[in-house]
Design a protein around this motif. Structure first.
Motif, PDB file in Angstrom:
ATOM      1  N   GLY A 126       6.447 -11.103  -3.889  1.00  0.00           N
ATOM      2  CA  GLY A 126       5.315  -9.948  -3.831  1.00  0.00           C
ATOM      3  C   GLY A 126       5.713 -10.308  -1.930  1.00  0.00           C
ATOM      4  N   THR A 128       3.562  -6.735   1.497  1.00  0.00           N
ATOM      5  CA  THR A 128       3.071  -5.886   1.190  1.00  0.00           C
ATOM      6  C   THR A 128       3.321  -4.589   1.040  1.00  0.00           C
ATOM      7  N   ALA A 131       2.773  -4.618  -3.180  1.00  0.00           N
ATOM      8  CA  ALA A 131       2.153  -5.214  -4.002  1.00  0.00           C
ATOM      9  C   ALA A 131       1.366  -4.923  -5.015  1.00  0.00           C
ATOM     10  N   GLY A 162      -1.500 -10.064   1.825  1.00  0.00           N
ATOM     11  CA  GLY A 162       0.126  -9.938   1.361  1.00  0.00           C
ATOM     12  C   GLY A 162      -1.223 -10.558  -0.177  1.00  0.00           C
ATOM     13  N   ARG A 165      -3.683  -8.347  -0.347  1.00  0.00           N
ATOM     14  CA  ARG A 165      -3.632  -7.031  -1.181  1.00  0.00           C
ATOM     15  C   ARG A 165      -3.406  -6.630  -3.014  1.00  0.00           C
ATOM     16  N   ILE A 166      -2.041  -8.004  -3.486  1.00  0.00           N
ATOM     17  CA  ILE A 166      -1.800  -8.150  -4.949  1.00  0.00           C
ATOM     18  C   ILE A 166      -3.350  -8.577  -5.594  1.00  0.00           C
TER      19      ILE A 166
END
Length: 225
Positions: A126, A128, A131, A162, A165-166
């Motif tokens: 994963g 950015t 995501a 990151g 965001r996920i």
């Protein structure tokens, strides 16, 4: 740390790989090493690489190339690796002859996190730029760990961004892209890239959710899901 729920499963997160429990649980994992290796794996598969095999040891990677004629990209401590074919900076991937070839990848943090988890585990990559797609890919797992790789035991802001965001996508409310972009631009890693003349790398990382490709480990190598 336990975080959002994905469908009927549980999602945990750690802000550096050293905080993973031992033994490593039987679960799915998302390794997030935004600068550099996670984004590079995405770009390599996007460029048509047959597959990407992660390495934590340079000699093992060189032996792999001798057996397969793979293209090797890597760094250790931010420096080039003897006998490797290229740097793992994502923007350079488009110029590499990787289409329909295996690629070996070595990095100081991301591939080390993958090795820590174990190459027999269910690992996703994963970052950015993918995501949203990663969040969708892991929703059916009973247990998922979001792993910010960090740097040699230190928490780094871009990896946490990151993961944020996920995790936000899994919760149904991702954090604002503008705020995350400012976080990434202000990290020491971004400053290092800027000093080397690679500010475009930073801006490319701020193109959140722009790619649907999700690398997943199958039989020890990453392929596009």
């Amino acid at each position: 740390m336990t975080g959002p729920s994905a469908a009927d499963g549980t999602v945990h997160r750690v802000d550096r790989q050293e905080d993973l429990p031992e033994p490593v649980p039987d679960a799915a994992f998302v390794v997030v090493d935004v600068i550099i290796s996670s984004t590079t794996v995405v770009r390599l598969l996007e460029a048509g690489a047959d597959y990407v095999r992660p390495f934590a040891d340079a000699d093992a990677a060189r032996a792999f190339r001798a057996e397969t004629d793979a293209f090797l990209v890597g760094e250790q401590g931010g420096e080039s690796v003897e006998g490797f074919d290229g740097s793992p900076l994502p923007s350079l991937v488009a110029d590499y002859p990787v289409a329909d070839r295996p690629v070996g990848l070595l990095s100081s943090n991301g591939t080390r996190a993958m090795d820590r988890i174990g190459h027999d585990r269910d690992i996703y990559v994963g970052t950015t730029v993918n995501a949203a797609a990663v969040a969708e890919a892991v929703t059916d797992h009973e247990e998922t760990w979001l792993v910010a790789a960090g740097r040699q035991g230190e928490v780094v802001g871009e990896d946490v961004a990151g993961v944020d965001r996920i995790a936000g996508h899994l919760e149904g409310s991702p954090p604002a892209a503008a705020a995350l972009a400012e976080t990434i631009r202000g990290t020491p890693t971004a400053q290092w890239l800027r000093e080397m003349g690679y500010e475009h790398e930073i801006e490319a990382l701020c193109e959140f959710d722009s790619i649907d490709l999700v690398p997943r480990l199958r039989d020890g190598v990453f392929v596009a899901e």
